[in-house]
Enzyme design. Structure first.
Site, PDB file in Angstrom:
ATOM      1  N   SER A  74       0.838  -1.213   0.000  1.00  0.00           N
ATOM      2  CA  SER A  74       0.000   0.000   0.000  1.00  0.00           C
ATOM      3  C   SER A  74       0.865   1.252   0.000  1.00  0.00           C
ATOM      4  O   SER A  74       0.568   2.225  -0.687  1.00  0.00           O
ATOM      5  CB  SER A  74      -0.888   0.022   1.255  1.00  0.00           C
ATOM      6  N   ASP A  90      -6.906  -8.074   5.021  1.00  0.00           N
ATOM      7  CA  ASP A  90      -6.146  -8.936   4.106  1.00  0.00           C
ATOM      8  C   ASP A  90      -5.554 -10.158   4.818  1.00  0.00           C
ATOM      9  O   ASP A  90      -5.062 -11.082   4.163  1.00  0.00           O
ATOM     10  CB  ASP A  90      -5.032  -8.136   3.426  1.00  0.00           C
TER      11      ASP A  90
HETATM   12  C1  S3P Z   1      -5.718  -1.286   0.208  1.00  0.00           C
HETATM   13  C2  S3P Z   1      -6.930  -1.243   0.828  1.00  0.00           C
HETATM   14  C3  S3P Z   1      -7.730  -2.443   1.104  1.00  0.00           C
HETATM   15  C4  S3P Z   1      -6.887  -3.702   1.053  1.00  0.00           C
HETATM   16  C5  S3P Z   1      -6.017  -3.740  -0.172  1.00  0.00           C
HETATM   17  C6  S3P Z   1      -5.075  -2.549  -0.184  1.00  0.00           C
HETATM   18  C7  S3P Z   1      -5.021  -0.011  -0.049  1.00  0.00           C
HETATM   19  O1  S3P Z   1      -8.740  -2.559   0.136  1.00  0.00           O
HETATM   20  O2  S3P Z   1      -7.714  -4.840   1.087  1.00  0.00           O
HETATM   21  O3  S3P Z   1      -5.261  -4.926  -0.206  1.00  0.00           O
HETATM   22  O4  S3P Z   1      -3.818  -0.021  -0.383  1.00  0.00           O
HETATM   23  O5  S3P Z   1      -5.666   1.033   0.086  1.00  0.00           O
HETATM   24  P1  S3P Z   1     -10.156  -1.788   0.265  1.00  0.00           P
HETATM   25  O6  S3P Z   1      -9.911  -0.334   0.134  1.00  0.00           O
HETATM   26  O7  S3P Z   1     -10.988  -2.316  -0.860  1.00  0.00           O
HETATM   27  O8  S3P Z   1     -10.688  -2.157   1.605  1.00  0.00           O
END
Ligand code: S3P
Length: 420
Positions: free
Chosen positions: A20, A305
């Site tokens: 992220s 996750d």
């Molecule tokens: C992420 C947010 C999450 C997570 C994804 C990465 C991000 O998703 O599940 O692996 O980097 O902002 P969502 O925003 O759909 O919850």
């Protein structure tokens, strides 16, 4: 790939860099800054998709041990972008490009093309964006437009949606406020603040002012607690198991797994806390878990996750464990309620899917012996490899190459030479 049972695990591992944070460091610097250096980046398929998109938009980016933004700025007036498997790339780019003059299309792979995009199309349209999808899914078509700030109550818990709206808000007129029901990961807020954005956080609400002029921010990427979850599970699932994972990001919006590991009876020690915008620590986990748990409510976004991995560990705790309030699992790279339940069943675990999670009837061990298909989902491939290694008879993994999305050398990195 055959995975054998592993009876002992005692390893010190350097945490894989955060996905992220790498996405955001590349995207924001490439869009708003001239030059920047991103140290310890995650070089994985998802992050390469973001790099490729930003290059197609005009940025010059060098990829080596570090990622260097040699020349930032979105200069192309028309681009066909490919986000690959990466929801973060597609949704954040939707917000970033909505106010940029030009015409852009963002497509994705088969899995990403099935994931919901109305969640970004709806708030961006309220801001005046000209953005559309195909039946609410990718590809996204965007024609840059003048945007106005909005006050938005988030109907879903999603850092990607929050980030898309905030990015659009940076270049909209007036203020944009996003209101969350439960706080999701806040890497965007932290990074934009470090780049000089006028952004403020008040509990579950984030406000950004339009007309921001951002500056570059070199970033030291912290380790990804979502990747650390696999060695943690390995250690937590074995009698006498132990791991120390170094440099794990401990942003409080991400650390729910540590609370669950403790609740299950594992020992968790956090040492050498360091860093500024995103803190890191060396985390030691010792097994073995034995207490069933109920995981739900405000914890869910803090470990979303990690839920397939947590489900694996519940099978090792005798009694009924429940995962609830996690309907978002259905719209990840796969429907992770279905893929997790199917995989655990294939390994002999008694488990049933529910509308918002699953019930696991733990027997204290995982029989193993079956075949699991990752269905192209990196988190299923990695969590179920650990499940097989922790099982009595091991198993066969189909589609292990999906790990490349977030941890390309997963098998050698985690299992060493013990995996086949
Ligand atoms: C992420 C947010 C999450 C997570 C994804 C990465 C991000 O998703 O599940 O692996 O980097 O902002 P969502 O925003 O759909 O919850």
């Amino acid at each position: 790939m055959d995975i054998k049972p592993v009876k002992a695990f005692d390893r010190r591992i350097i945490c894989k860099p955060d996905k992220s944070v790498t996405h955001r460091a590349v995207m924001f610097n490439a869009a708003f800054a001239d030059r920047a250096e991103i140290r310890n980046p995650l070089i994985s398929a998802d992050c390469l998709s973001t790099i490729d998109c930003m290059r197609r938009l005009g940025a010059e980016i060098e990829v080596g041990k570090s990622i260097r933004i040699v020349k930032g700025g979105i200069t192309e007036k028309s681009a066909m972008l490919d986000a690959g498997n990466s929801g973060t790339t597609m949704r954040l780019l939707g917000g970033l490009l909505a106010p940029v003059e030009g015409r852009f299309t963002i497509k994705g792979d088969e899995s990403l093309s099935l994931r919901p995009m109305n969640r970004v199309i709806a708030p961006l349209s309220l801001m005046g964006a000209k953005i559309s999808g195909s039946n609410g899914c990718a590809p996204l078509s965007i024609t840059g437009a003048k945007l106005r700030g909005i006050d938005y109550d988030m109907p879903v818990n999603s850092a990607q949606v929050k980030s898309a709206v905030l990015l659009a808000g940076l270049m909209a007129s007036g203020k944009t406020t996003v209101r969350e029901k439960v706080v999701s990961r806040d890497h965007t807020e932290r990074m934009l603040a470090s780049m000089g954005a006028k952004i403020s956080v008040d509990g579950k609400n984030v406000t950004v002012e339009g007309g921001n002029k951002l500056h570059s921010a070199d970033v030291d990427v912290c380790g990804d607690i979502s990747s650390a979850a696999y060695p943690f599970a390995f250690a937590a699932g074995l009698d006498g198991g132990k791991t120390t994972v170094e440099n794990v990001g401990i942003n409080p919006t991400r650390t729910g797994i540590l609370e669950v590991l403790r609740a299950m009876g594992a020992e968790v020690k956090i040492e050498n806390v360091r860093g500024a915008a995103e803190q890191t620590a060396d985390i030691t986990v010792r097994g073995k878990v034995y207490k069933p748990v109920t995981v739900g409510g405000e914890l869910i976004p803090r470990l979303i996750d990690e839920l397939p991995t947590i489900a694996v560990l519940t099978a090792l705790c005798e009694g009924e464990s429940v995962i609830k309030d996690a309907a978002e699992l259905k719209v990840k790279e796969t429907d992770r309620i279905e893929t997790t339940v199917n995989a655990l069943r294939a390994l002999g675990v008694e488990v049933e899917g529910t509308a918002d999670g699953m019930r696991i009837y733990g027997r204290g061990y995982i029989p193993g012996g079956g075949e699991v298909d990752s269905c192209g989902d990196h988190r299923i491939a990695m969590s179920m490899s650990v499940a097989m290694a922790l099982s009595e008879r091991g198993g066969t993994l189909i589609g292990g190459e999906a790990c490349a999305v977030s941890w390309p050398d997963f098998f050698t990195g985690l299992f060493g030479d013990k995996y086949v």
